[in-house]
Design a protein around this motif. Structure first.
Motif, PDB file in Angstrom:
ATOM      1  N   HIS A   1       9.081 -12.515  -5.380  1.00  0.00           N
ATOM      2  CA  HIS A   1       8.418 -12.979  -6.601  1.00  0.00           C
ATOM      3  C   HIS A   1       8.671 -12.100  -7.830  1.00  0.00           C
ATOM      4  CE1 HIS A   1       5.982 -14.705  -3.257  1.00  0.00           C
ATOM      5  NE2 HIS A   1       6.232 -15.791  -3.960  1.00  0.00           N
ATOM      6  N   GLY A   2       9.205 -10.910  -7.621  1.00  0.00           N
ATOM      7  CA  GLY A   2       9.494 -10.028  -8.748  1.00  0.00           C
ATOM      8  C   GLY A   2       8.316  -9.249  -9.280  1.00  0.00           C
ATOM      9  N   ASN A   3       7.198  -9.223  -8.567  1.00  0.00           N
ATOM     10  CA  ASN A   3       6.013  -8.507  -9.027  1.00  0.00           C
ATOM     11  C   ASN A   3       6.039  -7.049  -8.587  1.00  0.00           C
ATOM     12  OD1 ASN A   3       4.891 -10.921 -10.058  1.00  0.00           O
ATOM     13  ND2 ASN A   3       4.136 -11.439  -8.017  1.00  0.00           N
ATOM     14  N   ARG A   4       5.572  -6.176  -9.485  1.00  0.00           N
ATOM     15  CA  ARG A   4       5.399  -4.768  -9.132  1.00  0.00           C
ATOM     16  C   ARG A   4       4.232  -4.660  -8.161  1.00  0.00           C
ATOM     17  NH1 ARG A   4       1.725  -1.754 -12.680  1.00  0.00           N
ATOM     18  NH2 ARG A   4       0.367  -2.759 -11.204  1.00  0.00           N
ATOM     19  N   HIS A   5       4.367  -3.762  -7.188  1.00  0.00           N
ATOM     20  CA  HIS A   5       3.260  -3.518  -6.275  1.00  0.00           C
ATOM     21  C   HIS A   5       3.309  -2.083  -5.780  1.00  0.00           C
ATOM     22  CE1 HIS A   5       5.709  -3.681  -2.545  1.00  0.00           C
ATOM     23  NE2 HIS A   5       6.411  -4.573  -3.203  1.00  0.00           N
ATOM     24  N   ALA A   6       2.187  -1.646  -5.243  1.00  0.00           N
ATOM     25  CA  ALA A   6       2.098  -0.303  -4.675  1.00  0.00           C
ATOM     26  C   ALA A   6       2.918  -0.229  -3.399  1.00  0.00           C
ATOM     27  CB  ALA A   6       0.636   0.047  -4.384  1.00  0.00           C
ATOM     28  N   HIS A   7       3.560   0.909  -3.191  1.00  0.00           N
ATOM     29  CA  HIS A   7       4.309   1.153  -1.965  1.00  0.00           C
ATOM     30  C   HIS A   7       3.901   2.535  -1.454  1.00  0.00           C
ATOM     31  CE1 HIS A   7       7.572   0.920   0.942  1.00  0.00           C
ATOM     32  NE2 HIS A   7       7.710   2.220   0.718  1.00  0.00           N
ATOM     33  N   ILE A   8       3.444   2.583  -0.217  1.00  0.00           N
ATOM     34  CA  ILE A   8       3.003   3.850   0.358  1.00  0.00           C
ATOM     35  C   ILE A   8       4.221   4.618   0.840  1.00  0.00           C
ATOM     36  CG2 ILE A   8       1.667   4.918   2.217  1.00  0.00           C
ATOM     37  CD1 ILE A   8      -0.213   2.442   1.982  1.00  0.00           C
ATOM     38  N   PHE A   9       4.459   5.766   0.213  1.00  0.00           N
ATOM     39  CA  PHE A   9       5.546   6.649   0.639  1.00  0.00           C
ATOM     40  C   PHE A   9       5.151   7.426   1.890  1.00  0.00           C
ATOM     41  CE2 PHE A   9       6.989   6.966  -4.005  1.00  0.00           C
ATOM     42  CZ  PHE A   9       8.062   6.132  -3.816  1.00  0.00           C
ATOM     43  N   ILE A  10       3.921   7.936   1.873  1.00  0.00           N
ATOM     44  CA  ILE A  10       3.471   8.767   2.995  1.00  0.00           C
ATOM     45  C   ILE A  10       1.961   8.714   3.115  1.00  0.00           C
ATOM     46  CG2 ILE A  10       3.515  10.809   1.532  1.00  0.00           C
ATOM     47  CD1 ILE A  10       3.912  12.544   3.936  1.00  0.00           C
ATOM     48  N   LEU A  11       1.515   8.618   4.346  1.00  0.00           N
ATOM     49  CA  LEU A  11       0.118   8.810   4.694  1.00  0.00           C
ATOM     50  C   LEU A  11       0.160   9.728   5.916  1.00  0.00           C
ATOM     51  CD1 LEU A  11      -2.751   6.278   5.016  1.00  0.00           C
ATOM     52  CD2 LEU A  11      -2.414   8.065   6.686  1.00  0.00           C
ATOM     53  N   TYR A  12      -0.432  10.898   5.794  1.00  0.00           N
ATOM     54  CA  TYR A  12      -0.386  11.862   6.900  1.00  0.00           C
ATOM     55  C   TYR A  12      -1.741  12.523   7.049  1.00  0.00           C
ATOM     56  CZ  TYR A  12       1.029  15.674   9.938  1.00  0.00           C
ATOM     57  OH  TYR A  12       1.143  16.541  11.005  1.00  0.00           O
TER      58      TYR A  12
END
Length: 188
Positions: free
Chosen positions: A112-123
């Motif tokens: 869809h071309g929408n910006r969204h959050a992307h989790i790089f790291i959860l530790y």
């Protein structure tokens, strides 16, 4: 600027990280990958942090609630009770050693071309796992993403990381695509 933290769970506080904590983020990234692939060299992660970590990619730290000093400040611990890779520990003034981190970037939905959050790291360090911290962090980032207008959150997880897969499945995450690789030989 004073440190702002809030309660994440009873006994745990969450605070927004600073771009000055690049070395500490690198340590947590190395811990993440060393947990999954203990015999690998992850020195290349420094380039990832250098290239992607900025004020536009928020970082949060989870710390145990601590005893407050006579003026209300928290103790400054510099030796955490868990092993960290040999990188200098740049703790911010009046903070404790973090026991968990969450680093989030931005991605573009390819459909869809929408910006969204992307989790790089959860530790979460091993001594604090299975206490609800991962779930609380995921709920925290979901609320943050909703407030900024995101309609989805993306992440990448190793297929062999069963605890993480279980957590994400329980929270309603679904596989949208598969990341596939083919290792190429330089020899012919």
């Amino acid at each position: 600027m004073p440190e702002v933290s809030e309660q994440l769970l009873p006994g745990y506080m969450i605070r927004r990280g600073s771009t000055l904590e690049r070395s500490l983020l690198l340590k947590f990234m190395q811990l993440t990958y060393q947990d999954l692939l203990p015999n690998e060299d992850f020195s290349h992660l420094e380039q990832t942090v250098k290239q992607y970590f900025s004020s536009d990619t928020p970082l949060w730290w989870v710390e145990e609630e601590g005893e407050r000093g006579s003026r209300g400040e928290r103790s400054n611990f510099t030796s955490p009770p868990y092993p960290l890779p040999p990188v200098p520990l740049p703790l911010m003034p009046n903070t404790r050693s973090p026991i968990a981190c969450l680093w989030v970037g931005n991605a573009i939905d390819q459909v869809h071309g929408n910006r969204h959050a992307h989790i790089f790291i959860l530790y979460v360090v091993p001594e604090h796992r299975r206490r609800g911290i991962g779930t609380a962090l995921m709920q925290y980032v979901e609320n943050w993403a909703i407030q900024r207008g995101d309609r989805q959150i993306g992440l990448q997880v190793f297929q062999s990381n069963k605890p993480a897969l279980n957590l994400y499945n329980q929270l309603g995450y679904q596989t949208q695509s598969l990341w596939m690789v083919k290792f190429l030989s330089a020899e012919k």
